[in-house]
Design a protein around this motif. Structure first.
Motif, PDB file in Angstrom:
ATOM      1  N   LYS A  17      -2.726   4.965  11.429  1.00  9.88           N
ATOM      2  CA  LYS A  17      -1.620   4.539  10.575  1.00  9.88           C
ATOM      3  C   LYS A  17      -2.155   3.609   9.480  1.00  9.88           C
ATOM      4  O   LYS A  17      -2.930   2.695   9.781  1.00  9.88           O
ATOM      5  N   MET A  18      -1.750   3.860   8.250  1.00 13.58           N
ATOM      6  CA  MET A  18      -2.205   2.978   7.177  1.00 13.58           C
ATOM      7  C   MET A  18      -1.657   1.581   7.413  1.00 13.58           C
ATOM      8  O   MET A  18      -0.455   1.392   7.567  1.00 13.58           O
ATOM      9  N   GLY A  22       1.447   3.378   2.163  1.00 10.38           N
ATOM     10  CA  GLY A  22       2.221   3.508   3.410  1.00 10.38           C
ATOM     11  C   GLY A  22       3.547   2.771   3.292  1.00 10.38           C
ATOM     12  O   GLY A  22       4.598   3.272   3.689  1.00 10.38           O
ATOM     13  N   ASN A  23       3.505   1.564   2.718  1.00 12.30           N
ATOM     14  CA  ASN A  23       4.746   0.815   2.489  1.00 12.30           C
ATOM     15  C   ASN A  23       5.652   1.580   1.533  1.00 12.30           C
ATOM     16  O   ASN A  23       6.870   1.599   1.691  1.00 12.30           O
ATOM     17  N   ALA A  58       7.768   9.878   8.362  1.00  8.09           N
ATOM     18  CA  ALA A  58       6.428  10.263   8.809  1.00  8.09           C
ATOM     19  C   ALA A  58       5.453   9.128   8.536  1.00  8.09           C
ATOM     20  O   ALA A  58       5.450   8.559   7.441  1.00  8.09           O
ATOM     21  N   VAL A  59       4.692   8.784   9.512  1.00  8.25           N
ATOM     22  CA  VAL A  59       3.746   7.679   9.354  1.00  8.25           C
ATOM     23  C   VAL A  59       2.666   8.092   8.356  1.00  8.25           C
ATOM     24  O   VAL A  59       2.084   9.169   8.467  1.00  8.25           O
ATOM     25  N   VAL A  60       2.449   7.244   7.364  1.00 11.63           N
ATOM     26  CA  VAL A  60       1.411   7.541   6.376  1.00 11.63           C
ATOM     27  C   VAL A  60       0.061   7.156   6.963  1.00 11.63           C
ATOM     28  O   VAL A  60      -0.136   6.003   7.363  1.00 11.63           O
ATOM     29  N   HIS A  73       0.851  -1.178   0.000  1.00 10.58           N
ATOM     30  CA  HIS A  73       0.000   0.000   0.000  1.00 10.58           C
ATOM     31  C   HIS A  73       0.899   1.245   0.000  1.00 10.58           C
ATOM     32  O   HIS A  73       2.128   1.128   0.125  1.00 10.58           O
ATOM     33  N   GLY A  91       6.882   4.833   3.300  1.00 11.78           N
ATOM     34  CA  GLY A  91       7.575   4.541   4.554  1.00 11.78           C
ATOM     35  C   GLY A  91       8.810   3.672   4.382  1.00 11.78           C
ATOM     36  O   GLY A  91       9.726   3.726   5.200  1.00 11.78           O
ATOM     37  N   ALA A  92       8.841   2.863   3.339  1.00 11.07           N
ATOM     38  CA  ALA A  92       9.944   1.907   3.233  1.00 11.07           C
ATOM     39  C   ALA A  92      10.565   1.857   1.834  1.00 11.07           C
ATOM     40  O   ALA A  92      11.774   1.974   1.666  1.00 11.07           O
TER      41      ALA A  92
HETATM   42  P1  AMP Z   1       4.622  -3.993   7.134  1.00 12.32           P
HETATM   43  O1  AMP Z   1       4.173  -4.770   5.941  1.00 12.32           O
HETATM   44  O2  AMP Z   1       3.519  -3.372   7.922  1.00 12.32           O
HETATM   45  O3  AMP Z   1       5.623  -4.730   7.969  1.00 12.32           O
HETATM   46  O4  AMP Z   1       5.425  -2.746   6.559  1.00 12.32           O
HETATM   47  C1  AMP Z   1       6.535  -2.876   5.713  1.00 12.32           C
HETATM   48  C2  AMP Z   1       7.305  -1.588   5.721  1.00 12.32           C
HETATM   49  O5  AMP Z   1       6.464  -0.488   5.354  1.00 12.32           O
HETATM   50  C3  AMP Z   1       7.898  -1.230   7.092  1.00 12.32           C
HETATM   51  O6  AMP Z   1       9.195  -0.708   6.897  1.00 12.32           O
HETATM   52  C4  AMP Z   1       6.975  -0.175   7.619  1.00 12.32           C
HETATM   53  O7  AMP Z   1       7.656   0.727   8.454  1.00 12.32           O
HETATM   54  C5  AMP Z   1       6.472   0.503   6.371  1.00 12.32           C
HETATM   55  N1  AMP Z   1       5.100   0.974   6.603  1.00 12.32           N
HETATM   56  C6  AMP Z   1       3.998   0.209   6.706  1.00 12.32           C
HETATM   57  N2  AMP Z   1       2.899   0.963   6.927  1.00 12.32           N
HETATM   58  C7  AMP Z   1       3.329   2.255   6.970  1.00 12.32           C
HETATM   59  C8  AMP Z   1       2.681   3.512   7.164  1.00 12.32           C
HETATM   60  N3  AMP Z   1       1.366   3.600   7.351  1.00 12.32           N
HETATM   61  N4  AMP Z   1       3.443   4.629   7.167  1.00 12.32           N
HETATM   62  C9  AMP Z   1       4.789   4.557   6.975  1.00 12.32           C
HETATM   63  N5  AMP Z   1       5.453   3.405   6.777  1.00 12.32           N
HETATM   64  C10 AMP Z   1       4.743   2.265   6.774  1.00 12.32           C
END
Ligand code: AMP
Length: 316
Positions: free
Chosen positions: A195-196, A22-23, A186-188, A20, A26-27
């Motif tokens: 948080k997304m 956010g990923n 910044a958290v999306v 998504h 954020g990453a």
């Molecule tokens: P996840 O699949 O939730 O483990 O996320 C994978 C990567 O995406 C991690 O590095 C998270 O920090 C980043 N991430 C996931 N959701 C968000 C968000 N809402 N805002 C910022 N980074 C995110």
């Protein structure tokens, strides 16, 4: 002479789920913005996925998907090494050797193991040992830097400890890697302002169709009491400068539908090229990229393991 670039290594775990935004912000984007400044090594951590994935079809599908995601988002395999962990058997071989150097109580301190057992669940032996597989992944390539979130700092400490144990026992062989702690970008926020996250069902898919994007944007929670629809704005500013947005939101004060429609257009304009690129990346393209990378990775890993086998005495 130009200074040699530091080697940076990162693993992609094919454990599924579509990305998504956010990923992405954020990453993925922070990684894509920096990887070519380093001598980067990126690997598909398929052996790690075996600690949880129990279906061959699922693992295969996840593996294709994540490589496709990276390529579509702009990762250029000519600027870094991208390979599949299981194509380089030296990872598992070195993991075993490192396991013989560390103690059970040491591995029992690993967060993943502690979290699993704290929940009253049994950990498989792969999960218990995986810090040493990860250490092998890292030190095989004389990695200088491993970019990780704060929560993964321990993984790199384990790798450093394993390298040091080996070096103490057999003489200087491995570089001790350093973590590069990625500051919380910044958290999306998601469509509900939290948080997304897939687990909240508030995501906007990174490779979504325009209809999927529209559906997600239309579901953004708006609060008519405020100056502007904050949840819409918070997502919008990922796609357009705040200077522009301030005017747009002023001109459309109270017109939430207009603002959401504009956001849909902005997200789609951003995503469409990646979505289209992704659709053209066939399984064969992924196979070829990984095969080329794996060949190069094996050259590095086998040279290192030749030295290791000699030092530990299994090379006669
Ligand atoms: P996840 O699949 O939730 O483990 O996320 C994978 C990567 O995406 C991690 O590095 C998270 O920090 C980043 N991430 C996931 N959701 C968000 C968000 N809402 N805002 C910022 N980074 C995110």
């Amino acid at each position: 002479m130009t200074a040699q670039k530091k080697r940076l290594l990162t693993g992609l775990k094919p454990t599924g789920g579509s990305l998504h935004i956010g990923n992405y912000f954020g990453a993925l984007k922070p990684f894509l913005d920096m990887y070519s400044e380093y001598d980067s090594v990126l690997f598909l951590a398929d052996l790690h996925a075996l600690t949880t994935v129990r279906s061959g079809d699922e693992l295969r599908a996840n593996s294709f998907a994540i490589v496709r995601d990276y390529l579509a988002a702009g990762f250029d395999p000519s600027k870094a090494l991208l390979f599949k962990q299981s194509d380089v058997p030296e990872h598992a071989e070195l993991a075993w050797i490192l396991e013989c150097l560390v103690t059970v109580p040491f591995l029992m301190q690993a967060h993943a193991y502690k979290d699993r057992t704290a929940k009253g669940e049994e950990a498989n032996a792969g999960l218990f040992n995986y810090p040493m597989l990860m250490a092998a992944d890292i030190i095989l390539y004389d990695t200088d830097i491993v970019p990780v979130g704060e929560d993964q700092r321990q993984h790199v400490e384990y790798a450093r400890e394993a390298a040091s144990k080996f070096n103490n026992a057999y003489g200087a062989t491995f570089k001790e890697p350093q973590e590069k702690i990625l500051k919380e970008v910044a958290v999306v926020p998601g469509t509900d302002g939290r948080k997304m996250s897939k687990s909240y069902g508030n995501t906007i898919p990174l490779f979504g169709t325009k209809d999927e994007i529209a559906k997600a944007v239309m579901s953004i929670v708006t609060d008519s009491s405020g100056e502007r629809p904050e949840h819409v704005y918070a997502i919008h500013k990922l796609f357009r400068s705040e200077d522009e947005l301030v005017n747009i939101y002023e001109e459309n004060r109270g017109k939430y539908k207009n603002l959401k429609e504009l956001l849909i257009e902005d997200i789609d304009a951003f995503i469409a090229p990646m979505r289209e690129k992704r659709a053209l990346i066939t399984d064969d393209v992924v196979r070829e990229v990984l095969a080329n990378g794996s060949e190069k990775a094996r050259e590095i890993a086998s040279a290192k393991m030749k030295e290791v086998r000699q030092k530990i005495g299994i090379s006669l």
